[in-house]
Design an enzyme around this catalytic site. Structure first.
Site, short mmCIF file in Angstrom:
data_model
loop_
_atom_site.label_atom_id
_atom_site.label_comp_id
_atom_site.label_asym_id
_atom_site.label_seq_id
_atom_site.Cartn_x
_atom_site.Cartn_y
_atom_site.Cartn_z
N HIS A 128 64.65 61.01 16.05
CA HIS A 128 63.32 60.97 15.44
C HIS A 128 62.86 59.54 15.16
CE1 HIS A 128 59.87 62.80 13.95
NE2 HIS A 128 60.29 63.38 12.85
N ASP A 167 58.54 61.21 18.25
CA ASP A 167 57.83 61.97 17.23
C ASP A 167 57.91 63.47 17.52
OD1 ASP A 167 57.04 59.68 15.87
OD2 ASP A 167 55.22 59.46 17.09
#
Length: 464
Positions: free
Chosen positions: A435, A439
């Site tokens: 992450h 995204d």
């Protein structure tokens, strides 16, 4: 004048290299352009040549890992005698007649610095013939065997279950006949808690009497039992294999160095199963391999990486490295643990080539013939827990990659199709991603691209 021989910079944030092999001996006269030494990093191998005529002095022996810029030797170009005794000697030209020959753990490349003495095939004090297999060694990736360089009496110095550094002398073979063997040769000694393993000994015997370089062999893996196993009441304690320790460290590091998040979806396998059934016979006749599910997933992932390039990258410090190639790792379970061989340039391969590559890797993994090169350099990984019956899981990243796709078992489930309930072969998909770089929107888009490609395989064939 002495010319220093240094480990050169290798780029890509590489900070160290392994001295894999010296081609010339300590004190030997070399010519300009002669190959001196082979260096290996965790990504590439390269060789250094002599910059001038001179006498070679070696200061770092084979098997040692050193930092970039380290002086590993020198060339005395004025013809004088080289500097006094170096720290570590390279292999001598010949062993003295009648002298015992050391059995040394040789360099294995790819920054491997140690090996585990998995199984002695011959007993301490036993007579061995030249070429007979003496011992099985295990590194954190593969198993290897060493053969006896001469006929003689084996003297074991390091017992089974011990982990030793590259260059360690684990036994010797004393030239002699079978009559000199110890009657009722005893099994190899058991490790004592207070007795440390022999210190690394990069010094080796002559090239003609050294054991063969480590090579992966096709023998069954040694059992994790014997001297290193201790029964304690209702429990048994044994050392972890090097491969299992490597896997454990790798997975923990992945959790600590990346912000792993997983997103899920499901795919209707009806179209792929129908296509396979329709063309399977002709496919096998033409290509000699079956059309499996994995080639569809590899091609779907390749297309998704093109559509969502951020997942085809990695973080290095404060920089993002974006890959423009499609080398996909496919996780394969073996008796020793999980390995992830890499299918190269999947965007350029046909379904048949992908299937053949997977079969070849599976066979190499089972037989132990997998090489280091086979396991490195992937940009994305596919893991198929479905072959073991897994319904749903959250796969862990394979650093430094930023994504991994988990496949699962196919189940007949009721789903709504055009307002009607139908029973369809469904598979859950799981995408774990870093992450920090990817995204949520990109991850979901990536997974939907894979789902769409699998449910419409004719579009995948056209790269739509």
């Amino acid at each position: 004048m002495a010319i220093e021989i240094k480990v050169p910079a290798a780029g890509e944030s590489i900070t160290s290299a392994n001295i894999a092999k010296w081609y010339k001996g300590n004190g030997e006269t070399v010519k300009k352009g002669d190959k001196l030494v082979s260096l290996e990093t965790d990504k590439v191998s390269n060789e250094l040549e002599a910059e001038a005529d001179g006498v070679l002095t070696i200061t770092v022996g084979e098997g040692e890992e050193v930092g970039i810029g380290t002086v590993i030797g020198s060339l005395e170009t004025n013809g004088d005698e080289p500097a006094p005794a170096p720290k570590v000697e390279a292999p001598k030209k010949e062993a003295e007649p009648g002298a015992a020959v050391d059995i040394v753990v040789p360099a294995a490349g790819e920054s491997i610095t140690s090996a585990n003495v998995a199984q002695w095939r011959k007993k301490d004090g036993e007579f061995v013939e030249k070429g007979e297999i003496l011992v099985t060694l295990e590194t954190d990736k593969v198993s290897n065997e060493l053969e006896s360089p001469i006929a003689g009496i084996l003297k074991v110095q390091v017992p089974e279950g011990e982990e030793v550094n590259i260059g360690t002398v684990i036994a010797t073979v004393q030239p002699g006949s079978a009559s000199a063997a110890t009657p009722d040769a005893k099994p190899t000694p058991e490790p004592a808690e207070k007795k440390a393993a022999p210190a690394p000994a990069p010094k080796e015997t002559a090239a003609t009497s050294r054991p063969k370089p480590l090579s992966v062999v096709s023998t069954p893996p040694a059992k994790e039992s014997g001297p290193s196993e201790v029964k304690e009441g209702r429990t048994t304690r044994r050392k972890m294999s090097m491969l299992r320790r490597k896997i454990a460290t790798h997975l923990v590091n992945a959790q600590h160095t990346a912000a792993i998040l997983t997103t899920f979806n499901e795919v209707d396998m009806t179209a792929i199963m129908g296509l396979r059934k329709q063309v399977q016979e002709d496919f096998v006749k033409k290509h000699g391999v079956k059309l499996g599910f994995m080639s569809f997933f590899v091609k779907a992932v390749t297309q998704a990486l093109k559509d969502v390039p951020s997942i085809n990258g990695r973080i290095e410090g404060n920089e993002v490295v974006e890959n423009h190639f499609y080398d996909i790792g496919v996780a394969i379970g073996t008796e020793k643990g999980l390995i992830v061989p890499v299918l190269r340039d999947c965007d350029q391969k046909s379904f048949a080539t992908v299937e053949q590559d997977i079969l070849d890797y599976a066979e190499k993994g089972r037989s132990g013939n997998i090489s280091m090169e086979d396991l490195t350099g992937g940009v994305f990984t596919i893991s198929n827990g479905g072959v073991y019956g897994s319904l749903l899981s959250t796969p862990i990243l394979n650093p430094p990659q930023s994504g991994i796709l988990g496949m699962h078992t196919i189940q007949q489930r009721p789903i709504a199709v055009n307002g009607k309930v139908e029973i369809r072969p469904m598979m859950y998909l799981a995408l774990s991603y870093d992450h920090r770089l990817v995204d949520g929107k990109e991850a979901v888009t990536f997974l939907i691209r894979i789902k769409d490609a699998l449910e419409n395989p004719h579009r995948m064939l056209l790269e739509l």
